[in-house]
Enzyme design. Structure first.
Site, PDB file in Angstrom:
ATOM      1  N   LYS A 159       0.836  -1.196   0.000  1.00 48.60           N
ATOM      2  CA  LYS A 159       0.000   0.000   0.000  1.00 48.60           C
ATOM      3  C   LYS A 159       0.875   1.250   0.000  1.00 48.60           C
ATOM      4  O   LYS A 159       1.969   1.261   0.585  1.00 48.60           O
ATOM      5  CB  LYS A 159      -0.865   0.048   1.273  1.00 48.60           C
ATOM      6  CG  LYS A 159      -1.943  -0.990   1.396  1.00 48.60           C
ATOM      7  CD  LYS A 159      -2.660  -0.826   2.725  1.00 48.60           C
ATOM      8  CE  LYS A 159      -3.736  -1.881   2.934  1.00 48.60           C
ATOM      9  NZ  LYS A 159      -4.911  -1.645   2.095  1.00 48.60           N
ATOM     10  N   ARG A 186     -10.426 -11.298   2.409  1.00 46.41           N
ATOM     11  CA  ARG A 186     -11.376 -12.321   1.945  1.00 46.41           C
ATOM     12  C   ARG A 186     -10.748 -13.720   1.991  1.00 46.41           C
ATOM     13  O   ARG A 186     -11.458 -14.714   2.101  1.00 46.41           O
ATOM     14  CB  ARG A 186     -11.858 -11.977   0.536  1.00 46.41           C
ATOM     15  CG  ARG A 186     -10.798 -12.019  -0.543  1.00 46.41           C
ATOM     16  CD  ARG A 186     -11.178 -11.205  -1.771  1.00 46.41           C
ATOM     17  NE  ARG A 186     -11.206  -9.783  -1.451  1.00 46.41           N
ATOM     18  CZ  ARG A 186     -11.549  -8.830  -2.319  1.00 46.41           C
ATOM     19  NH1 ARG A 186     -11.901  -9.160  -3.554  1.00 46.41           N
ATOM     20  NH2 ARG A 186     -11.547  -7.564  -1.969  1.00 46.41           N
TER      21      ARG A 186
END
Length: 460
Positions: free
Chosen positions: A239, A313
Site C-alpha cells: 500500500k 477475503r
C-alpha cells in the site's frame, strides 16, 4: 471505564429538554426570575445549547438542554449527547421534553459520550451523568454501551500492542468473563487445516492463528466470523503510505464481533454462540505470498492471487468454510473488507449482503430502531463470472475495479454452501470526524442492529 447510569438521587438536577419551537411555551410555565435569566442568557433551544438554572443561593437547581428542531436532529444520531458533552459534571435526571420514543437512543448516546481512549495519554474526564429515564431498559443500554466501548478500545489500540496474540488475549479474557470456551489453532495445524490464513500471515514474525470461541449449550446456533487483520501493509502489493496509515483498524470486523459477542453473553440470550476470528498480520518478507500464487483453501477451492492486498477475503474464506461445516442457523461475517464499500455509502452506513429478504428487512428495521443504520447491497449473481480466472476456481481480486464490494461478497459466499442463512457486513469501523457520542476513532457498525434483530432472525 464503566458505562453506568447514575443512581436516582435527590441531588440530581432536573434537566429540561427544550425544542426550539417549544421554548416560548415552556417559558410561560416558569416564574419571572427564571424567564429573565433565560432571556438574558440568549438560550434559544438550538441543538447543543445548555444552560444551568441558578437558585436563590446561586447554586444550580436545574438545567436546560437545547434539542433543536426535527430537521436538525434528522441529520445525526444521539442528538442529546451534544448536551451531555457540554454540561458540567453533575448528576442529571430528565424532567421534561424528551420524546418517549427517543429515550432509549438518547440514553445510550449519553453513556457513549463519556468514552475516551486513554491508554497512552490523558485521563478519563469527569462527565455529566444521567439517571436512567424510567421508560428505558437501563441494564440493556448499559450493556450496549460497554460492548461499544470494547470495540472502540480494540480498534483504537495500535498494531504494536494489538497483534494476533493480543487479539487472542482479548478473546480469551472475554471468554473467561462469561464462562465461554476458547480454542486457538496455529502452527502446522493452521498450515494444513486453514492454508489461506497461514499463507496471508506467514510473513509476519507474529504468528497467525484462528480463534474459536463458544458459549451456550442450548437454543439456535449463531456463528459470527470477524476479520482480524491486525495490520495490513498490502503485502508484496504494498500500500502507499497514505493508505497504510489507518491499517491498525483492519481488525475492525473482529472487534465488532467481539463487542457483539460480549452483549449477547451479558444479556444471556438463549442461543449457542460461536465466534471465529482469523487473526493475522499481512506483512512483507521473503516468504510472503505472491501475486499469481494459487492457494488451495480449506474448502478445496483454488484461488489465484492477483493482489496480495485483497487478503481479508482469503482469511475469512477459510474461517467461513469451518463455520459452514457445522451448518448453524445463521452465519454473520463482519470485515473492513473493501474501499469500494466506503465509496458507495461513506463511513456512516454499514452495508450488508443477504439473499433472504426477511432477514434483510429485519436487520434494516432493527438498525433504524437501534441508531445503527444499515444499507442492503446485492449479491449480484451476474458478476459471479468475474470471480473465475480460468486458471483457478476463484480470483481474489477481479480486474476492472468495478463493483469491488459486491465481488468480494460473492467471493465469500462461495465458501458458505451448506448453511442457508448468511449475512456479510462490509464495514468501515472508524469515525473519521467526531460526532455526538461518536468520537473520532474506532467504531461499532452493525452489532446493535444485529442484536436487536436476533429475536426475529432466530425465533428467540
Amino acid at each position: 471505564m464503566p458505562f453506568r447510569f447514575a443512581a436516582p438521587s435527590d441531588d440530581a438536577l432536573p434537566l429540561h429538554v427544550i425544542e426550539q419551537d417549544a421554548l416560548s411555551g415552556w417559558l410561560t410555565t416558569q416564574d419571572d426570575p427564571t424567564r429573565a435569566w433565560i432571556g438574558a442568557s440568549g438560550f434559544s433551544g438550538a441543538l447543543g445549547e445548555t444552560l444551568l438554572l441558578p437558585g436563590r443561593d446561586g447554586r444550580p437547581v436545574g438545567a436546560l438542554a437545547g434539542y433543536g428542531s426535527a430537521k436538525t436532529r434528522q441529520r445525526l444520531r444521539f442528538a442529546l449527547a451534544t448536551a451531555a458533552a457540554a454540561l458540567p459534571a453533575a448528576i442529571y435526571r430528565v424532567a421534561s421534553g424528551l420524546p418517549p420514543e427517543k429515550a432509549a437512543e438518547e440514553s445510550l448516546g449519553w453513556l457513549l459520550s463519556s468514552y475516551t481512549f486513554t491508554r497512552y495519554a490523558g485521563a478519563a474526564r469527569d462527565s455529566a451523568r444521567l439517571v436512567a429515564p424510567g421508560a428505558v431498559d437501563a441494564p440493556r443500554i448499559e450493556t450496549l454501551a460497554e460492548a461499544e466501548a470494547l470495540t472502540r478500545d480494540l480498534v483504537n489500540t495500535p498494531a504494536s500492542d494489538m497483534g494476533p496474540a493480543e487479539l487472542e488475549s482479548a478473546a480469551r479474557a472475554l471468554a473467561d468473563r462469561f464462562g465461554a470456551v476458547t480454542e486457538v489453532t496455529g502452527g502446522d495445524t493452521l498450515r494444513d487445516g486453514f492454508p489461506m490464513i497461514h499463507a496471508v500471515g506467514r510473513a509476519s514474525p507474529r504468528a497467525p492463528r484462528l480463534i474459536d470461541l463458544r458459549w451456550g449449550t442450548a437454543g439456535p446456533r449463531l456463528t459470527l466470523v470477524g476479520k482480524g487483520v491486525c495490520f495490513d501493509t498490502g503485502g508484496l502489493n504494498l500500500k502507499p503510505g497514505s493508505s497504510m496509515g489507518l491499517m491498525k483498524k483492519d481488525m475492525g470486523g473482529a472487534a465488532n464481533v467481539l463487542g457483539l459477542a460480549q452483549a449477547i453473553m451479558a444479556l444471556d440470550l438463549p442461543l449457542q454462540l460461536r465466534v471465529l476470528i482469523p487473526a493475522v498480520e499481512n506483512s512483507v518478507a521473503g516468504d510472503a505470498f505472491r501475486p499469481q500464487d494459487i492457494l488451495t483453501s480449506r474448502k478445496g477451492l483454488t484461488v489465484e492471487i492477483n493482489n496480495t492486498d485483497a487478503e481479508g477475503r482469503l482469511v475469512l474464506a477459510d474461517a467461513l468454510a469451518l463455520a459452514d461445516e457445522e451448518q448453524p442457523d445463521l452465519i454473520v461475517s463482519m470485515a473492513t473488507l473493501t474501499g469500494a464499500a466506503r465509496v458507495a455509502v461513506g463511513p456512516d452506513l454499514a452495508p450488508f449482503y443477504c439473499d433472504d429478504d426477511r432477514i434483510a428487512s429485519a436487520l434494516i428495521a432493527a438498525g433504524s430502531d437501534a441508531a445503527d443504520p444499515l444499507w442492503r447491497m446485492p449479491f449480484w449473481d451476474p458478476y459471479e463470472a468475474r470471480l473465475e480466472p480460468g486458471i483457478a476456481d476463484l480470483d481474489n481480486a477481479p480486474s476492472g475495479g468495478m463493483a469491488g464490494s459486491i465481488t468480494a461478497a460473492l467471493f465469500l459466499r462461495r465458501f458458505v454452501t451448506a448453511t442457508p442463512r448468511y449475512v456479510h457486513f462490509d464495514i468501515y469501523g472508524w469515525n473519521p470526524t467526531p460526532a455526538p457520542a461518536r468520537p473520532k476513532g474506532g467504531a461499532g457498525q452493525g452489532p446493535r442492529a444485529i442484536l436487536a434483530a436476533l429475536p426475529a432472525l432466530l425465533d428467540l
